[in-house]
Design a protein around this motif. Structure first.
Motif, PDB file in Angstrom:
ATOM      1  N   LEU A   1      -1.890  10.816  -4.241  1.00  0.00           N
ATOM      2  CA  LEU A   1      -1.559   9.398  -4.330  1.00  0.00           C
ATOM      3  C   LEU A   1      -2.630   8.579  -5.048  1.00  0.00           C
ATOM      4  CD1 LEU A   1       0.075   8.696  -0.841  1.00  0.00           C
ATOM      5  CD2 LEU A   1       1.189   8.930  -3.068  1.00  0.00           C
ATOM      6  N   ASP A   2      -3.837   9.113  -5.148  1.00  0.00           N
ATOM      7  CA  ASP A   2      -4.904   8.405  -5.868  1.00  0.00           C
ATOM      8  C   ASP A   2      -4.906   8.725  -7.358  1.00  0.00           C
ATOM      9  OD1 ASP A   2      -5.824   7.157  -3.569  1.00  0.00           O
ATOM     10  OD2 ASP A   2      -7.177   8.815  -3.061  1.00  0.00           O
ATOM     11  N   ASN A   3      -4.023   9.618  -7.784  1.00  0.00           N
ATOM     12  CA  ASN A   3      -3.948   9.968  -9.201  1.00  0.00           C
ATOM     13  C   ASN A   3      -3.348   8.825 -10.017  1.00  0.00           C
ATOM     14  OD1 ASN A   3      -4.904  12.398  -8.302  1.00  0.00           O
ATOM     15  ND2 ASN A   3      -3.114  13.602  -8.897  1.00  0.00           N
ATOM     16  N   PRO A   4      -3.679   8.773 -11.316  1.00  0.00           N
ATOM     17  CA  PRO A   4      -3.205   7.663 -12.162  1.00  0.00           C
ATOM     18  C   PRO A   4      -1.692   7.521 -12.205  1.00  0.00           C
ATOM     19  CG  PRO A   4      -4.945   8.885 -13.285  1.00  0.00           C
ATOM     20  CD  PRO A   4      -4.611   9.656 -12.050  1.00  0.00           C
ATOM     21  N   GLU A   5      -0.941   8.627 -12.078  1.00  0.00           N
ATOM     22  CA  GLU A   5       0.523   8.518 -12.183  1.00  0.00           C
ATOM     23  C   GLU A   5       1.142   7.728 -11.041  1.00  0.00           C
ATOM     24  OE1 GLU A   5      -0.226  12.869 -10.749  1.00  0.00           O
ATOM     25  OE2 GLU A   5      -1.192  11.385 -12.044  1.00  0.00           O
ATOM     26  N   TYR A   6       0.356   7.473  -9.982  1.00  0.00           N
ATOM     27  CA  TYR A   6       0.861   6.691  -8.857  1.00  0.00           C
ATOM     28  C   TYR A   6       0.259   5.290  -8.806  1.00  0.00           C
ATOM     29  CZ  TYR A   6       2.742  11.131  -7.223  1.00  0.00           C
ATOM     30  OH  TYR A   6       3.441  12.316  -7.138  1.00  0.00           O
ATOM     31  N   ASP A   7      -0.323   4.854  -9.899  1.00  0.00           N
ATOM     32  CA  ASP A   7      -0.931   3.520  -9.926  1.00  0.00           C
ATOM     33  C   ASP A   7       0.095   2.405  -9.740  1.00  0.00           C
ATOM     34  OD1 ASP A   7      -3.427   4.575 -10.238  1.00  0.00           O
ATOM     35  OD2 ASP A   7      -3.563   4.212 -12.410  1.00  0.00           O
ATOM     36  N   THR A   8       1.335   2.637 -10.178  1.00  0.00           N
ATOM     37  CA  THR A   8       2.356   1.591 -10.077  1.00  0.00           C
ATOM     38  C   THR A   8       3.085   1.614  -8.732  1.00  0.00           C
ATOM     39  OG1 THR A   8       3.946   3.044 -11.194  1.00  0.00           O
ATOM     40  CG2 THR A   8       2.722   1.492 -12.571  1.00  0.00           C
ATOM     41  N   MET A   9       2.777   2.582  -7.896  1.00  0.00           N
ATOM     42  CA  MET A   9       3.382   2.605  -6.564  1.00  0.00           C
ATOM     43  C   MET A   9       2.735   1.529  -5.700  1.00  0.00           C
ATOM     44  SD  MET A   9       3.485   5.640  -3.661  1.00  0.00           S
ATOM     45  CE  MET A   9       4.538   6.760  -4.548  1.00  0.00           C
TER      46      MET A   9
ATOM     47  N   GLU B   1       1.178  -0.481  -2.548  1.00  0.00           N
ATOM     48  CA  GLU B   1       0.304  -0.043  -1.464  1.00  0.00           C
ATOM     49  C   GLU B   1       1.094   0.131  -0.162  1.00  0.00           C
ATOM     50  OE1 GLU B   1      -2.819   0.939  -1.674  1.00  0.00           O
ATOM     51  OE2 GLU B   1      -2.696   0.591  -3.844  1.00  0.00           O
ATOM     52  N   ASN B   2       2.134  -0.687   0.014  1.00  0.00           N
ATOM     53  CA  ASN B   2       2.962  -0.549   1.224  1.00  0.00           C
ATOM     54  C   ASN B   2       3.630   0.817   1.275  1.00  0.00           C
ATOM     55  OD1 ASN B   2       2.356  -3.100   2.170  1.00  0.00           O
ATOM     56  ND2 ASN B   2       4.137  -4.070   1.217  1.00  0.00           N
ATOM     57  N   LEU B   3       4.152   1.270   0.135  1.00  0.00           N
ATOM     58  CA  LEU B   3       4.806   2.578   0.129  1.00  0.00           C
ATOM     59  C   LEU B   3       3.784   3.694   0.296  1.00  0.00           C
ATOM     60  CD1 LEU B   3       7.292   4.302  -0.095  1.00  0.00           C
ATOM     61  CD2 LEU B   3       7.138   4.181  -2.588  1.00  0.00           C
ATOM     62  N   LYS B   4       2.624   3.568  -0.324  1.00  0.00           N
ATOM     63  CA  LYS B   4       1.585   4.588  -0.134  1.00  0.00           C
ATOM     64  C   LYS B   4       1.222   4.719   1.339  1.00  0.00           C
ATOM     65  CE  LYS B   4      -0.603   4.282  -4.702  1.00  0.00           C
ATOM     66  NZ  LYS B   4      -1.858   3.974  -5.444  1.00  0.00           N
ATOM     67  N   THR B   5       1.079   3.581   2.001  1.00  0.00           N
ATOM     68  CA  THR B   5       0.746   3.603   3.426  1.00  0.00           C
ATOM     69  C   THR B   5       1.865   4.236   4.233  1.00  0.00           C
ATOM     70  OG1 THR B   5      -0.597   1.609   3.173  1.00  0.00           O
ATOM     71  CG2 THR B   5       0.129   2.168   5.396  1.00  0.00           C
ATOM     72  N   ARG B   6       3.104   3.917   3.874  1.00  0.00           N
ATOM     73  CA  ARG B   6       4.249   4.470   4.589  1.00  0.00           C
ATOM     74  C   ARG B   6       4.295   5.990   4.454  1.00  0.00           C
ATOM     75  NH1 ARG B   6       8.528   1.956   6.510  1.00  0.00           N
ATOM     76  NH2 ARG B   6       8.089   0.077   5.309  1.00  0.00           N
ATOM     77  N   ILE B   7       4.028   6.489   3.239  1.00  0.00           N
ATOM     78  CA  ILE B   7       4.039   7.940   3.011  1.00  0.00           C
ATOM     79  C   ILE B   7       2.940   8.616   3.815  1.00  0.00           C
ATOM     80  CG2 ILE B   7       3.700   9.736   1.270  1.00  0.00           C
ATOM     81  CD1 ILE B   7       5.014   7.872  -0.766  1.00  0.00           C
ATOM     82  N   LEU B   8       1.764   8.031   3.810  1.00  0.00           N
ATOM     83  CA  LEU B   8       0.639   8.626   4.530  1.00  0.00           C
ATOM     84  C   LEU B   8       0.883   8.666   6.030  1.00  0.00           C
ATOM     85  CD1 LEU B   8      -2.337   7.029   2.552  1.00  0.00           C
ATOM     86  CD2 LEU B   8      -1.619   9.417   2.494  1.00  0.00           C
ATOM     87  N   LYS B   9       1.564   7.649   6.556  1.00  0.00           N
ATOM     88  CA  LYS B   9       1.794   7.577   7.998  1.00  0.00           C
ATOM     89  C   LYS B   9       3.037   8.350   8.430  1.00  0.00           C
ATOM     90  CE  LYS B   9      -0.496   3.147   8.894  1.00  0.00           C
ATOM     91  NZ  LYS B   9      -0.315   1.770   9.430  1.00  0.00           N
ATOM     92  N   SER B  10       3.887   8.702   7.505  1.00  0.00           N
ATOM     93  CA  SER B  10       5.138   9.356   7.863  1.00  0.00           C
ATOM     94  C   SER B  10       4.897  10.772   8.358  1.00  0.00           C
ATOM     95  CB  SER B  10       6.075   9.383   6.649  1.00  0.00           C
ATOM     96  OG  SER B  10       7.255  10.086   6.952  1.00  0.00           O
ATOM     97  N   MET B  11       5.524  11.118   9.469  1.00  0.00           N
ATOM     98  CA  MET B  11       5.405  12.471   9.997  1.00  0.00           C
ATOM     99  C   MET B  11       6.209  13.461   9.140  1.00  0.00           C
ATOM    100  SD  MET B  11       3.364  12.216  12.541  1.00  0.00           S
ATOM    101  CE  MET B  11       3.623  13.782  13.331  1.00  0.00           C
TER     102      MET B  11
END
Length: 338
Positions: free
Chosen positions: A221-229, A231-241
């Protein structure tokens, strides 16, 4: 003794019957008693030309049918010959919108709505009009196909994995869309506490045969291809079981757009289970994510053209605004009631 002078040149030989006219000429066309010809051809001439064209068109038919047989022998019976990267469509689907526009504006992507519409009478039974209720009718027709569950499996207790070869497609339960699965889907002002329409829009993947998406790798998720994602979605993905989802992320394209509307997702996790993939024909419920476009406080931005963009997120996704790969762009305009 003087010889009589004759004019130079030949004398034209006129065919028999040249002086016939009218009915006599037509009678000789039908049948000439001198030659036995009918319809301008003798019996032997008719036999020869009929034999020639019979052979010619028979051979032409055999050639055409043979070409078709050879062509169809090269095609699979139940699947496309070229799929995924071998096909023109590729393996990077775009997103589609529902409800669709009316046929007269099929090339448009702008939802132009009356902000305070309470009109419950559609233009016609198909909703082919520009009134708010027409959008709701077209949405209802689209969701009607989900009532057909013949040949589908109830996968509610199944693991969230892509379907293997031989497994039937899963039923998509539209109840997960909550209020965006209930008529009139926010296109009318029918609640006492609201004074403006807050429409629902359904997002769907364009169907690609045998496409099995891979979920986003949270370690990337820290890679450049995810720069346009977001932050809310990044957090959701990280917290998702459960990471086995294809995610959808929507936002205004410009700061003014983002200030004018708030986006609510149904289901709230912004994701589509992998169990709804791949598409292999037969009865199929296209999985959906609904977004509800809510107003942000007061004042309502009447007449403002709000530009929105929704992006799909899965491993290896390519976003291209020109070819609409991996995303969809559309507009919303709420027009004040006169």
């Amino acid at each position: 003794m003087n010889e009589e002078k004759k004019p130079l040149g030949g004398t034209a030989i006129k065919p028999v019957g040249w002086d016939r006219s009218g009915l006599e000429k037509f009678q000789y066309f039908l049948y000439d008693p001198d030659t036995g010809a009918f319809l301008s051809r003798t019996p032997s001439s008719w036999v020869k030309i009929i034999l020639f064209y019979s052979i010619y068109y028979s051979l032409l038919t055999i050639f055409w049918v043979s070409c078709l047989q050879i062509f169809f022998m090269t095609l699979p019976n139940d699947t496309p010959k070229w799929t995924l990267d071998e096909s023109i469509i590729g393996s990077n689907p775009g997103l589609g919108l529902r409800p669709r526009m009316q046929d007269s504006r099929i090339d448009s992507s702008m939802y132009a709505l009356a902000a305070g519409s309470k009109d419950t009478v559609p233009t016609n039974p198909e909703g082919e009009g520009s009134k708010n209720i027409d959008y709701a009718v077209r949405m209802k027709h689209f969701l009607g196909v989900y009532q057909n569950q013949t040949g589908l499996d109830n996968c509610s207790s199944d693991a969230n994995q892509v379907r293997v070869e031989g497994e039937r497609n899963c039923i998509f339960d539209i109840s997960v869309l909550a209020e965006c699965g209930e008529y009139p889907y926010g296109y009318l002002v029918n609640q006492p506490e609201t004074n403006v329409a807050e429409p629902c829009i359904l997002l769907k993947f364009n169907k690609i045969w045998n496409w099995s998406p891979k979920p986003v790798d949270e370690s990337k998720l820290d890679n450049p291809e995810y720069d346009t994602m977001s932050e809310n979605l990044k957090t959701r993905i990280l917290k998702s079981m459960d990471k086995n989802y294809v995610w959808v992320d929507c936002a205004g394209r410009n700061p003014a757009d983002r200030e004018s509307v708030r986006i609510e997702y149904f289901p709230p996790n912004q994701g589509i289970h992998l169990k709804y993939f791949p598409y292999r024909g037969n009865t199929y419920h296209t999985p959906l994510v609904a977004i509800k476009l809510r107003q942000v406080g007061e004042p309502v931005y009447y007449g403002q053209l709000i530009h929105l963009e929704c992006r799909a997120w899965f491993d290896g996704v390519i976003h291209d605004t020109k070819d609409k790969l991996g995303l969809v762009q559309f507009e919303l305009q709420l027009q004040p009631m006169n």
